[in-house]
Every structure is written in structure tokens, then in C-alpha cells.
Motif scaffolding. Structure first.
Motif, mmCIF file in Angstrom:
data_model
loop_
_atom_site.group_PDB
_atom_site.id
_atom_site.type_symbol
_atom_site.label_atom_id
_atom_site.label_comp_id
_atom_site.label_asym_id
_atom_site.label_seq_id
_atom_site.Cartn_x
_atom_site.Cartn_y
_atom_site.Cartn_z
ATOM 1 N N ASP A 83 -2.690 0.463 -4.155
ATOM 2 C CA ASP A 83 -2.394 -0.890 -3.712
ATOM 3 C C ASP A 83 -1.851 -1.696 -4.885
ATOM 4 O OD1 ASP A 83 -3.238 -0.376 -1.146
ATOM 5 O OD2 ASP A 83 -5.250 -1.169 -1.451
ATOM 6 N N GLN A 134 4.378 13.844 2.485
ATOM 7 C CA GLN A 134 3.591 13.209 1.429
ATOM 8 C C GLN A 134 3.313 14.146 0.261
ATOM 9 O OE1 GLN A 134 2.637 9.784 1.396
ATOM 10 N NE2 GLN A 134 2.428 10.412 -0.736
ATOM 11 N N ASP A 152 4.285 13.291 -3.489
ATOM 12 C CA ASP A 152 3.289 13.282 -4.573
ATOM 13 C C ASP A 152 3.752 14.142 -5.744
ATOM 14 O OD1 ASP A 152 1.504 11.557 -3.311
ATOM 15 O OD2 ASP A 152 0.262 13.173 -2.509
ATOM 16 N N PHE A 203 4.302 4.991 5.228
ATOM 17 C CA PHE A 203 3.942 6.285 5.799
ATOM 18 C C PHE A 203 5.113 7.228 5.547
ATOM 19 C CE2 PHE A 203 1.915 2.871 8.076
ATOM 20 C CZ PHE A 203 0.596 3.282 8.156
ATOM 21 N N PRO A 262 0.861 5.212 -0.188
ATOM 22 C CA PRO A 262 -0.092 6.308 0.003
ATOM 23 C C PRO A 262 0.115 7.425 -1.014
ATOM 24 C CG PRO A 262 1.703 6.523 1.553
ATOM 25 C CD PRO A 262 1.937 5.232 0.805
ATOM 26 N N HIS A 320 0.861 -1.186 0.000
ATOM 27 C CA HIS A 320 0.000 0.000 0.000
ATOM 28 C C HIS A 320 0.895 1.232 0.000
ATOM 29 C CE1 HIS A 320 -3.339 2.678 0.651
ATOM 30 N NE2 HIS A 320 -2.607 3.268 1.587
ATOM 31 N N SER A 344 1.207 5.628 -6.466
ATOM 32 C CA SER A 344 0.432 5.355 -5.256
ATOM 33 C C SER A 344 -0.667 4.336 -5.541
ATOM 34 C CB SER A 344 -0.145 6.649 -4.689
ATOM 35 O OG SER A 344 -1.024 7.251 -5.614
ATOM 36 N N ARG A 377 2.485 -1.374 4.474
ATOM 37 C CA ARG A 377 1.879 -0.039 4.427
ATOM 38 C C ARG A 377 2.993 0.967 4.647
ATOM 39 N NH1 ARG A 377 -3.466 0.632 4.293
ATOM 40 N NH2 ARG A 377 -3.305 2.752 5.077
#
Length: 130
Positions: free
Chosen positions: A45, A122, A126, A118, A37, A35, A43, A116
Motif C-alpha cells: 500500500d 501475478q 512479481d 488486479f 498486489p 494497493h 507491491s 486496487r
């Protein structure tokens, strides 16, 4: 003596750094889900080994082969959860991006089943991958 989940994961990061994708895939269960984010080109899954390979290829394509992930610390609770403190690094469109990240892994029967991620910044990540 069986290797701990942390030792298995460390080997996976080392194999990724060497570009040995088949060895990395050996760390993963067949139904692995990563995953990632954010809202960018990588980004979402990524489920199953085939999708994970396409994800790896996309990272390398977008970064001109410069993408890397370095695991600095790996913590294992001994009950199927392993946490890796990492740095993501690469170049894209003439700019370098370096981002701290935490990757939380789930293990079952000596295989990684889920990760996952983190990220510390972010919005900047992006922008880097968009």
C-alpha cells in the motif's frame, strides 16, 4: 458542466504518460492509497501523495525510465467506482515485461481516493519486479 470521474481518470493516465506527475497528483485526494498486489519491490500500500511519488520514482528507477501504463478502456458506474483495463509495460535487467491489469478506483468529490490493482499473471509480475 463537471467532468465525470472517468474523464478525470483518463486525464490522469494521459498526464502520467507525458511524465507530468504534478498533474497526476491533482487527480488524487491527499489521502490517496494505491494497493499494489504481490510480493515484490513495488507491491504494498502506498498512501498519501508523498508515498505515491516515491512509488512512481521507484517504478522508473527499477525500469530505467521505461515503465508505462496504458488505459485501454475506462468504465464508470456513476457512483464513485471507476474501472480501468490497462497494460503495464517496461524493461528491467534486459528483459521486457508486459502485463494486463485491472485497476479499480474509488472517487469522492472529483478526486481518486483509492486504487486496487488486479494482474493477469501475478507470479510473472512479481518475478519482473523482484
Amino acid at each position: 458542466m463537471a467532468r465525470s470521474d472517468a474523464e478525470i481518470l483518463r486525464q490522469g493516465y494521459d498526464d502520467f504518460a507525458k511524465g507530468d506527475v504534478p498533474a497526476v497528483l491533482d487527480v488524487f485526494a491527499d489521502d490517496i492509497t494505491l494497493h499494489i498486489p504481490g510480493s515484490n519491490l513495488v507491491s504494498g500500500d502506498h498512501s498519501g501523495k508523498e508515498e505515491v511519488v516515491r512509488f512512481f520514482e521507484r517504478l522508473m528507477e527499477l525500469s530505467g525510465g521505461t515503465f508505462s501504463v496504458s488505459a485501454h478502456e475506462i468504465f464508470d458506474n456513476g457512483d464513485g467506482t471507476v474501472v480501468a483495463l490497462c497494460t503495464l509495460d517496461g524493461e528491467r535487467d534486459g528483459r521486457r515485461g508486459t502485463f494486463d491489469t485491472v485497476q479499480v478506483w474509488s472517487f469522492a468529490d472529483g478526486k481518486a481516493t483509492r486504487m486496487r490493482e488486479f494482474n493477469d499473471r501475478q507470479a510473472e509480475l512479481d518475478a519482473f519486479w523482484s
